[in-house]
Design a protein around this motif. Structure first.
Motif, PDB file in Angstrom:
ATOM      1  N   ALA A   1      -5.657  -0.637  -0.715  1.00 46.96           N
ATOM      2  CA  ALA A   1      -5.808  -1.252   0.574  1.00 46.96           C
ATOM      3  C   ALA A   1      -7.093  -1.850   1.154  1.00 46.96           C
ATOM      4  CB  ALA A   1      -6.393   0.133   1.304  1.00 46.96           C
TER       5      ALA A   1
ATOM      6  N   TYR B   1       6.231  -2.939   3.583  1.00 48.17           N
ATOM      7  CA  TYR B   1       7.164  -3.713   2.821  1.00 48.17           C
ATOM      8  C   TYR B   1       6.975  -2.200   1.139  1.00 48.17           C
ATOM      9  CZ  TYR B   1       2.443  -3.099   2.465  1.00 48.17           C
ATOM     10  OH  TYR B   1       0.220  -2.627   1.804  1.00 48.17           O
ATOM     11  N   GLY B   2       7.109  -1.012   1.374  1.00 52.22           N
ATOM     12  CA  GLY B   2       6.796  -0.191   0.610  1.00 52.22           C
ATOM     13  C   GLY B   2       7.996   0.395  -0.458  1.00 52.22           C
TER      14      GLY B   2
ATOM     15  N   LEU C   1       2.014  -8.092   1.863  1.00 53.59           N
ATOM     16  CA  LEU C   1       1.174  -8.340   2.508  1.00 53.59           C
ATOM     17  C   LEU C   1       0.988  -9.321   3.356  1.00 53.59           C
ATOM     18  CD1 LEU C   1      -0.357  -6.701   4.838  1.00 53.59           C
ATOM     19  CD2 LEU C   1      -2.126  -6.725   3.399  1.00 53.59           C
TER      20      LEU C   1
ATOM     21  N   GLU D   1       1.047  -6.123  -3.996  1.00 49.14           N
ATOM     22  CA  GLU D   1       0.592  -5.312  -2.409  1.00 49.14           C
ATOM     23  C   GLU D   1       0.599  -6.226  -2.095  1.00 49.14           C
ATOM     24  OE1 GLU D   1      -0.364  -1.894  -0.057  1.00 49.14           O
ATOM     25  OE2 GLU D   1      -1.761  -1.900  -1.400  1.00 49.14           O
TER      26      GLU D   1
ATOM     27  N   LEU E   1       1.423   3.227  -2.473  1.00 51.08           N
ATOM     28  CA  LEU E   1       1.059   2.617  -1.410  1.00 51.08           C
ATOM     29  C   LEU E   1      -0.251   2.280  -0.820  1.00 51.08           C
ATOM     30  CD1 LEU E   1       4.381   2.482   0.853  1.00 51.08           C
ATOM     31  CD2 LEU E   1       3.439   0.723  -0.363  1.00 51.08           C
TER      32      LEU E   1
ATOM     33  N   THR F   1      -6.447  -6.257  -0.096  1.00 49.94           N
ATOM     34  CA  THR F   1      -5.936  -7.457   0.274  1.00 49.94           C
ATOM     35  C   THR F   1      -6.492  -8.045   0.743  1.00 49.94           C
ATOM     36  OG1 THR F   1      -5.831  -5.431   2.148  1.00 49.94           O
ATOM     37  CG2 THR F   1      -3.775  -5.986   0.411  1.00 49.94           C
TER      38      THR F   1
ATOM     39  N   LEU G   1       7.883  -2.804  -2.222  1.00 44.06           N
ATOM     40  CA  LEU G   1       6.505  -2.803  -3.636  1.00 44.06           C
ATOM     41  C   LEU G   1       7.286  -1.619  -4.588  1.00 44.06           C
ATOM     42  CD1 LEU G   1       4.137  -3.620  -4.444  1.00 44.06           C
ATOM     43  CD2 LEU G   1       3.332  -1.685  -2.493  1.00 44.06           C
TER      44      LEU G   1
ATOM     45  N   ASP H   1       2.164  -0.942   5.657  1.00 49.67           N
ATOM     46  CA  ASP H   1       2.683  -0.756   4.081  1.00 49.67           C
ATOM     47  C   ASP H   1       4.696   0.031   4.630  1.00 49.67           C
ATOM     48  OD1 ASP H   1       2.247   1.757   5.319  1.00 49.67           O
ATOM     49  OD2 ASP H   1       0.160   2.298   4.055  1.00 49.67           O
TER      50      ASP H   1
END
Length: 302
Positions: free
Chosen positions: A12, A184-185, A269, A265, A8, A15, A188, A181
């Protein structure tokens, strides 16, 4: 750290781009959104905050040491996967860098200096730094539930206000955005494109003599091996770390694992933008504001 939690973190800083399934409309929309800071820019903001804090503490009659280690190149976070083969060849997974940083933290001169002060001066130091016991408490809700709190006052608040303008808004939005995260982890990790890329990566590393199911498993194995070999065989352990890291990075590049993870990701997001879009944009705008001020305060890290 689990495979899910580690993966995850991979995108970062990436995004700001729309995911592949969002279509042309979302790609056009994303072009006008504020972009996240790069790691290079984040470091400059952090260094500027230290500089401002040190200057403020000096005005209060205290010494505050700035820390500008490691170098810009060494400071690259591996997160879940990275595909810079040259970096892996030089630093492996960054195990020696982290060990050195840990030794620096343990010998932090600020802590030693504070402990050497009298009780009254120590209390004055704490008040000057972050407001002490009388500081106000900031509270930020976490997207996955619960909240996090932070004491804000003194030179810490002064430095953050100089950089971000609104320290409370920065704290709240930073905790919201970095906690998304949790929402939606699981999706994903089950994403077909990501799981296909991981399987391709595993086939590639197996051919290179590194039979691991995913990058986190490779890093975990290196960590265990380094601990088992101990200080007496540190060079042997580091050589093994570099071999595994090079195979990892090479296969990540060949299979596009890093870019696939970043793309997927971003897709998940962006699906949260109806609920958190304002927080995301505020967080990034405040970060950009801080960077614009940081470039006038400190040079870029070597």
């Amino acid at each position: 750290m689990s495979w899910c939690a580690a993966a995850l973190a991979v995108a970062a800083a990436a995004t700001g781009c729309a995911g592949g399934d969002d279509g042309g409309r979302d790609r056009r929309d994303s072009s006008s959104r504020p972009r996240a800071l790069t790691r290079r820019q984040e470091l400059r903001v952090a260094d500027a905050q230290q500089r401002l804090t040190a200057q403020c503490m000096d005005r209060h009659g205290f010494t505050y040491w700035e820390d500008r280690a490691p170098t810009l190149r060494e400071s690259r976070p591996v997160r879940y996967v990275q595909d810079d083969v040259a970096w892996a060849r030089a630093y492996g997974y960054g195990g020696r860098i982290e060990a050195r940083n840990q030794r620096v933290r343990e010998r932090n001169p600020i802590g030693t200096y504070r402990q050497g002060l009298s009780a009254s001066r120590r209390a004055a130091f704490d008040t000057a730094l972050d407001g002490g016991d009388g500081a106000r408490m900031l509270t930020a809700p976490l997207p996955g539930g619960g909240e996090i709190r932070k004491r804000l006052g003194g030179c810490t608040e002064e430095a953050e206000r100089e950089l971000y303008g609104d320290p409370a808004a920065w704290f709240r939005t930073s905790k919201v955005v970095t906690g998304l995260d949790a929402l939606y982890g699981e999706r994903l990790m089950a994403d077909p494109r990501l799981t296909a890329a991981v399987r391709a990566w595993a086939r590639c590393t197996r051919r290179a003599g590194q039979p691991y199911g995913d990058p986190q498993a490779a890093r975990d194995a290196v960590r265990v091996d380094t601990s088992r070999l101990g200080a007496a065989r540190a060079d042997e352990a580091f050589a093994a770390e570099r071999r595994t890291a090079v195979a990892d990075a090479t296969c990540a590049r060949e299979t596009s694992l890093r870019s696939v993870a970043a793309d997927r990701e971003t897709y998940y997001l962006n699906r949260l933008r109806d609920r958190f879009g304002r927080d995301i944009d505020t967080y990034r705008n405040l970060g950009r504001r801080a960077y614009d001020r940081a470039v006038r305060i400190v040079p870029e890290r070597d």
